[in-house]
Write a protein that holds these residues in place. Structure first.
Motif, PDB file in Angstrom:
ATOM      1  N   ILE A 138       0.853  -1.185   0.000  1.00  0.00           N
ATOM      2  CA  ILE A 138       0.000   0.000   0.000  1.00  0.00           C
ATOM      3  C   ILE A 138       0.890   1.236   0.000  1.00  0.00           C
ATOM      4  N   VAL A 139       0.521   2.235  -0.784  1.00  0.00           N
ATOM      5  CA  VAL A 139       1.206   3.529  -0.790  1.00  0.00           C
ATOM      6  C   VAL A 139       0.245   4.581  -0.271  1.00  0.00           C
ATOM      7  N   ILE A 140       0.711   5.387   0.686  1.00  0.00           N
ATOM      8  CA  ILE A 140      -0.044   6.539   1.180  1.00  0.00           C
ATOM      9  C   ILE A 140       0.792   7.773   0.869  1.00  0.00           C
ATOM     10  N   ASP A 141       0.377   8.530  -0.112  1.00  0.00           N
ATOM     11  CA  ASP A 141       1.104   9.705  -0.575  1.00  0.00           C
ATOM     12  C   ASP A 141       0.439  10.935   0.024  1.00  0.00           C
ATOM     13  N   ASP A 142       1.149  11.616   0.916  1.00  0.00           N
ATOM     14  CA  ASP A 142       0.549  12.732   1.642  1.00  0.00           C
ATOM     15  C   ASP A 142       0.593  14.051   0.890  1.00  0.00           C
ATOM     16  N   GLY A 143       1.058  14.029  -0.369  1.00  0.00           N
ATOM     17  CA  GLY A 143       1.104  15.244  -1.159  1.00  0.00           C
ATOM     18  C   GLY A 143       2.265  16.145  -0.830  1.00  0.00           C
ATOM     19  N   GLY A 144       3.225  15.661  -0.051  1.00  0.00           N
ATOM     20  CA  GLY A 144       4.379  16.466   0.318  1.00  0.00           C
ATOM     21  C   GLY A 144       5.390  16.581  -0.800  1.00  0.00           C
ATOM     22  N   ALA A 145       6.544  17.102  -0.464  1.00  0.00           N
ATOM     23  CA  ALA A 145       7.543  17.428  -1.470  1.00  0.00           C
ATOM     24  C   ALA A 145       8.106  16.196  -2.168  1.00  0.00           C
ATOM     25  N   ILE A 146       8.243  15.093  -1.443  1.00  0.00           N
ATOM     26  CA  ILE A 146       8.782  13.871  -2.032  1.00  0.00           C
ATOM     27  C   ILE A 146       7.623  12.994  -2.471  1.00  0.00           C
ATOM     28  N   GLY A 147       7.421  12.882  -3.764  1.00  0.00           N
ATOM     29  CA  GLY A 147       6.313  12.110  -4.283  1.00  0.00           C
ATOM     30  C   GLY A 147       6.596  10.628  -4.331  1.00  0.00           C
ATOM     31  N   LEU A 148       5.537   9.849  -4.372  1.00  0.00           N
ATOM     32  CA  LEU A 148       5.629   8.395  -4.497  1.00  0.00           C
ATOM     33  C   LEU A 148       5.007   7.925  -5.804  1.00  0.00           C
ATOM     34  N   ASP A 149       4.947   8.837  -6.779  1.00  0.00           N
ATOM     35  CA  ASP A 149       4.280   8.530  -8.046  1.00  0.00           C
ATOM     36  C   ASP A 149       4.887   7.323  -8.752  1.00  0.00           C
ATOM     37  N   ALA A 150       6.212   7.170  -8.674  1.00  0.00           N
ATOM     38  CA  ALA A 150       6.885   6.117  -9.428  1.00  0.00           C
ATOM     39  C   ALA A 150       6.852   4.766  -8.727  1.00  0.00           C
ATOM     40  N   ARG A 239      -4.355  19.481  -8.052  1.00  0.00           N
ATOM     41  CA  ARG A 239      -3.236  18.635  -7.651  1.00  0.00           C
ATOM     42  C   ARG A 239      -2.590  19.195  -6.398  1.00  0.00           C
ATOM     43  N   GLY A 240      -1.725  18.419  -5.806  1.00  0.00           N
ATOM     44  CA  GLY A 240      -1.010  18.842  -4.616  1.00  0.00           C
ATOM     45  C   GLY A 240       0.206  19.686  -4.957  1.00  0.00           C
ATOM     46  N   ASN A 241       1.175  19.674  -4.096  1.00  0.00           N
ATOM     47  CA  ASN A 241       2.371  20.477  -4.299  1.00  0.00           C
ATOM     48  C   ASN A 241       3.227  19.923  -5.426  1.00  0.00           C
ATOM     49  N   GLU A 242       4.110  20.767  -5.923  1.00  0.00           N
ATOM     50  CA  GLU A 242       5.062  20.309  -6.926  1.00  0.00           C
ATOM     51  C   GLU A 242       5.966  19.254  -6.294  1.00  0.00           C
ATOM     52  N   ARG A 243       6.185  18.145  -7.010  1.00  0.00           N
ATOM     53  CA  ARG A 243       6.949  17.035  -6.445  1.00  0.00           C
ATOM     54  C   ARG A 243       8.395  17.094  -6.890  1.00  0.00           C
ATOM     55  N   THR A 244       9.253  16.442  -6.154  1.00  0.00           N
ATOM     56  CA  THR A 244      10.667  16.446  -6.495  1.00  0.00           C
ATOM     57  C   THR A 244      11.285  15.109  -6.122  1.00  0.00           C
ATOM     58  N   THR A 245      12.520  14.908  -6.518  1.00  0.00           N
ATOM     59  CA  THR A 245      13.273  13.719  -6.159  1.00  0.00           C
ATOM     60  C   THR A 245      13.679  13.786  -4.695  1.00  0.00           C
ATOM     61  N   PRO A 246      13.911  12.636  -4.040  1.00  0.00           N
ATOM     62  CA  PRO A 246      14.379  12.681  -2.649  1.00  0.00           C
ATOM     63  C   PRO A 246      15.784  13.257  -2.505  1.00  0.00           C
ATOM     64  N   ILE A 247      16.542  13.344  -3.599  1.00  0.00           N
ATOM     65  CA  ILE A 247      17.888  13.906  -3.517  1.00  0.00           C
ATOM     66  C   ILE A 247      17.767  15.418  -3.689  1.00  0.00           C
ATOM     67  N   ASP A 248      17.580  16.100  -2.574  1.00  0.00           N
ATOM     68  CA  ASP A 248      17.333  17.538  -2.572  1.00  0.00           C
ATOM     69  C   ASP A 248      17.388  17.989  -1.121  1.00  0.00           C
ATOM     70  N   THR A 249      17.111  19.263  -0.906  1.00  0.00           N
ATOM     71  CA  THR A 249      17.024  19.822   0.444  1.00  0.00           C
ATOM     72  C   THR A 249      15.584  20.228   0.707  1.00  0.00           C
ATOM     73  N   PHE A 250      15.051  19.837   1.887  1.00  0.00           N
ATOM     74  CA  PHE A 250      13.634  20.034   2.179  1.00  0.00           C
ATOM     75  C   PHE A 250      13.464  20.775   3.504  1.00  0.00           C
ATOM     76  N   PRO A 251      12.644  21.845   3.517  1.00  0.00           N
ATOM     77  CA  PRO A 251      12.353  22.513   4.791  1.00  0.00           C
ATOM     78  C   PRO A 251      11.418  21.679   5.643  1.00  0.00           C
TER      79      PRO A 251
END
Length: 428
Positions: A138-150, A239-251
């Protein structure tokens, strides 16, 4: 290096947890699916245990689980005891995957942590887990910066904003692009809906997956699971927030940062990870989390320390840029670590990543025909065989190769393949 073991292999698809590690070519492999931040001291102790009881190779999988390799029949139980003493939060049973920064991400639409905890409790309360394939997830995607789309899953719940309210978009059988969409549901109905969908899968047999149900009966087989829910049509414009790769800096919510770094080819030795822990400690971090995409997130970095942490991680061999060509290469342990391998997959991987930097898509290097590291198709798959390196275009290890070349000619063959790719692209 630990010697290979002769334990009867688990059936394909079984999950190699701490209590039931899986035999591989380099001994037993144990997997730990963590659900919260691992304190720095506990992560360092885990790395030390991997070195003492295994061969020191630590992996982060494409779904964000930790794996330790090279355990033996004698050492596996001692390793499990050592990890249990660290009190690391981890899940057992049906995998429920959340945003790696759940509960911390300043941009998440809703906190999936208590939701996931409640769902795990409901699954554990009954016999549902025993009726399901160990591969169901099961995937629960909370719409945060790190997406689980893939990340492919049997059941997907994705948070979206609906006219000021939060809704969960529900789909089954695949990643965000390919899953079959069922509709939207209020978060308060989410756990019941997920349980109902799991029951649909379980009723089709212990080996069934959501995609099997879809193939035989279509999406209609799942709609009854929503009888207690209020459905609304999906609106792709919201849609939710713009998504990004986990290799980044997140507030993060507390004003600190999370910094994601990748493990080159999905693995690192325990010494390098312990040095990463030291660098994280110097940057003020409190712990680490694993994330999909073979990534480790350093949690709680002081903003004024981020600039120093990133080059330190890079100097240790970790990936710090999302466009690093090594991210597209998947390599198994390979020889001599794995007794089943015909080629040194991970030793070859850096050169292949550089040679194939202009080739679109994923590159899979498998030491043997089992394809343990990546079961799906790749733009280029290289398989070690007794006859040489089999090269497969747009297929998995099970597909027919277009060429078999000696290992010492592999790089030349790859460069030729890349050249042909460029020429074809130029004529499109």
């Amino acid at each position: 290096m630990s010697a290979p073991v002769t334990r009867k292999p688990q059936r394909r698809g079984a999950c190699p947890g701490l209590s039931a590690p899986m035999p591989t070519g380099d001994g037993l492999l144990a997997r730990l699916s963590t659900t919260d931040t691992i304190p720095l001291a506990a992560f360092a102790a885990l790395c030390k245990a991997a070195r003492i009881y295994g061969n020191g190779v630590v992996e982060v999988t494409s779904r964000g689980s930790l794996q330790v390799r090279g355990l033996s029949e004698a050492s596996a139980s001692r390793f499990a005891d050592a990890i249990a003493a660290l009190v690391i939060s981890a899940e057992d049973g049906v995998p429920v995957l959340c945003n790696a920064l759940a509960g911390l991400d300043a941009g998440e639409i809703f906190d999936s942590t208590p939701f996931a905890k409640h769902l795990r409790q409901r699954i554990a309360q009954g016999a549902l887990a025993t009726r399901l394939s160990p591969k169901v997830s099961i995937v629960i995607d909370d719409g945060g910066a790190i997406g689980l789309d893939a990340v492919a899953a049997d059941i997907r719940l994705r948070a979206e904003r609906r006219h000021g309210d939060v809704a969960l978009d529900v789909s089954v059988g695949g990643n965000d692009s390919h899953a079959s969409k069922l509709g939207s549901i209020a978060p308060s109905y989410g756990v019941e809906a997920a349980i109902g969908l799991l029951d649909v899968i379980a009723r089709h047999g212990h080996e069934a997956r959501a995609r099997d149900v879809l193939a035989t009966e279509g999406a209609k087989a799942f709609h009854a699971a929503f009888k207690k829910a209020v459905l609304a049509p999906l609106d792709s414009r919201l849609r939710g927030n713009e998504r990004t790769t986990p290799i980044d800096t997140f507030p993060l919510r507390d004003g600190t940062l999370a910094i994601g770094v990748g493990l080159a080819f999905g693995h690192a030795d325990s010494d390098a990870l312990e040095r990463l822990v030291d660098a994280a400690d110097a940057a003020g971090a409190i712990g680490l989390r694993t994330a999909p995409g073979r990534t480790v997130l350093t949690i709680g970095v002081a903003p004024d320390s981020a600039a120093a942490f990133v080059p330190r991680a890079e100097s240790l061999g970790f990936i710090t840029r999302a466009d690093d060509p090594r991210r597209r290469v998947i390599a198994c342990a390979g020889a001599p670590i794995c007794a089943s391998a015909h080629i040194a997959s991970r030793a070859l991987a850096p050169a292949i990543a550089a040679d194939a930097a202009d080739l679109d898509g994923t590159i899979h290097i498998s030491g043997c025909a089992k394809g343990c590291a990546h079961a799906a198709a790749a733009a280029l798959t290289i398989v070690g065989t007794a006859e040489g390196c089999a090269m497969i275009a747009n297929g998995s290890v099970r597909a027919a190769p277009f060429a078999v070349v000696p290992e010492n000619e592999l790089r030349v063959a790859i460069r030729d393949q890349v050249r042909e790719h460029r020429q074809e692209a130029a004529h499109v």
